[in-house]
Design an enzyme around this catalytic site. Structure first.
Site, short mmCIF file in Angstrom:
data_model
loop_
_atom_site.label_atom_id
_atom_site.label_comp_id
_atom_site.label_asym_id
_atom_site.label_seq_id
_atom_site.Cartn_x
_atom_site.Cartn_y
_atom_site.Cartn_z
CD1 TRP A 279 51.99 47.04 14.92
CD2 TRP A 279 51.52 45.61 16.59
NE1 TRP A 279 51.80 47.78 16.06
CE2 TRP A 279 51.52 46.93 17.11
CE3 TRP A 279 51.26 44.55 17.46
CZ2 TRP A 279 51.28 47.22 18.45
CZ3 TRP A 279 51.01 44.82 18.79
CH2 TRP A 279 51.02 46.14 19.27
CD GLU B 143 47.87 35.35 26.01
OE1 GLU B 143 48.59 36.33 26.30
OE2 GLU B 143 48.32 34.32 25.48
CD GLU C 103 48.65 33.68 21.65
OE1 GLU C 103 47.62 34.36 21.45
OE2 GLU C 103 49.65 34.11 22.23
CG HIS D 236 45.18 39.22 20.04
ND1 HIS D 236 45.20 37.85 20.19
CD2 HIS D 236 46.45 39.63 20.29
CE1 HIS D 236 46.41 37.45 20.51
NE2 HIS D 236 47.19 38.51 20.58
#
Ligand code: MG
Length: 348
Positions: free
Chosen positions: A60, A161, A248, A126
């Site tokens: 993105w 995550e 992060e 990710h």
């Protein structure tokens, strides 16, 4: 006369040996990193804290995945690390590496630029459901380890995550597989392991850590959502002897938006400094939300003026420069735009 000039020149070169040598970089100073209990040490055995920026999901924010942004982050923001966040699989938008293998090229562009500039770089898988894509992830990290394993710059983050899943039954077995895969090729570069609940369950992970060398665990926080309670859990993990890495964090709510909590962010900086925790701020992007360091439409190649930076961008740039010893006037906010999200923002 010619001899005199030559003698003069030789004397000059002998007296100023540093003049023509390469300037020092974070990697030339610290070299190969290693983990000893809860600390990350450099090649000289000194505790080392890296600070920098995470890029946004690669699918993105492709426009910022270029070497000129890395150059600007090094030269103007004084980062010692960046994180390339490779979006893996987003079904709603049919995007990410699983759908489009060229996402990997965005990552390697950032890795190559980071090596060139002598900073550390995280290759981040990710994904919130990496255990569903283990075959692809093993293949990807095999390639990355073959290509970059000899560079001390590179750090592997194998699972950004994990969501609400079991550490013992799901995340740990995934991590063990990936560690085995990477270690078969690269014996030493750091590997960052995620923990359940968006990389927050570090205290329970510390009860049953993965076996191996140079393993660290990600601790993620968003300052307007996570405060003293999460720091307490991090403290438990540290006391139990595992190393944490804040790969992060955001200055705002865990949604990436909402108000910018500079007070809680400052508490976190104090905590991270106390424990030598390395960090990457989320994120290099111009999405219209608080976490982005850039305002919508910011230039794709860096060289950002203050007018292109968001409040969070100004705060993080200020901090990074301050840590690098650059003293400048404290930042102030644009008082003409009293957005709700900025209510708690105060110059630090
Ligand atoms: Mg290596």
């Amino acid at each position: 006369m010619a001899l005199n000039y030559r003698t003069l020149l030789l004397t000059f070169l002998l007296l100023c040996p540093g003049l023509f040598s390469e300037p020092s970089t974070p990697v030339s100073l610290h070299g190969q990193l290693q983990v000893r209990e809860s600390l990350i040490l450099d090649q000289h055995g000194n505790p080392t804290q890296l600070r920098g920026m995470s890029f946004f999901w690669s699918q993105w924010m492709e426009k910022f995945y270029n070497p000129r942004v890395v150059d600007w982050l090094v030269d103007d923001w004084n980062v010692s690390i960046v994180r390339a966040a490779m979006g893996v699989k987003h079904d709603e938008t049919i995007s990410g590496y699983i759908y489009n293998g060229s996402e990997a090229k965005r990552v390697t562009t950032i890795v190559d630029a980071s090596i060139k500039r002598g900073i550390y770089v995280i290759i981040d898988w990710h994904d919130h459901y990496a255990f569903n894509n283990i075959k692809e992830s093993k293949k990807f990290f095999q390639k990355m380890a073959q290509r970059y394993g000899r560079y001390p710059n590179v750090i592997y983050e194998i699972f950004n995550e994990p969501v609400d899943v079991s550490w013992n039954d799901v995340v740990k077995p995934y991590a063990e597989e990936l560690v085995k895969t990477i270690r078969a090729i690269d014996p030493d570069n750091l590997i960052i392991i995620g923990s359940p609940h968006w990389s927050q369950d570090v205290d329970s992970v510390a009860e049953n850590p993965v076996q191996g060398t140079n393993l660290v665990y990600s601790l993620h926080f968003y300052a307007a959502t996570h405060g003293a309670d999460l720091r307490k859990r991090a403290q438990v993990a540290i006391d139990k002897g595992i190393a944490l890495f804040v790969s992060e964090f955001g200055t705002c709510l865990s949604t990436g938006d909402g108000f910018l909590d500079s007070i809680e962010t400052e508490h976190w900086f104090t905590f991270m400094d106390k424990h030598n925790l390395s960090w990457c701020n989320w994120s290099v992007g111009d999405k219209n939300e608080t976490a982005s360091i850039l305002l919508p439409g910011a230039r794709y190649y860096g060289k950002w003026t203050p007018r292109e930076l968001s409040a969070s961008g100004k705060l993080i740039r200020y901090k990074l420069r301050k840590y690098a010893g650059i003293v400048e006037k404290e930042i102030t906010l644009d008082k003409k735009k009293p957005e709700k999200r900025l209510l708690r923002f105060k110059p630090l």
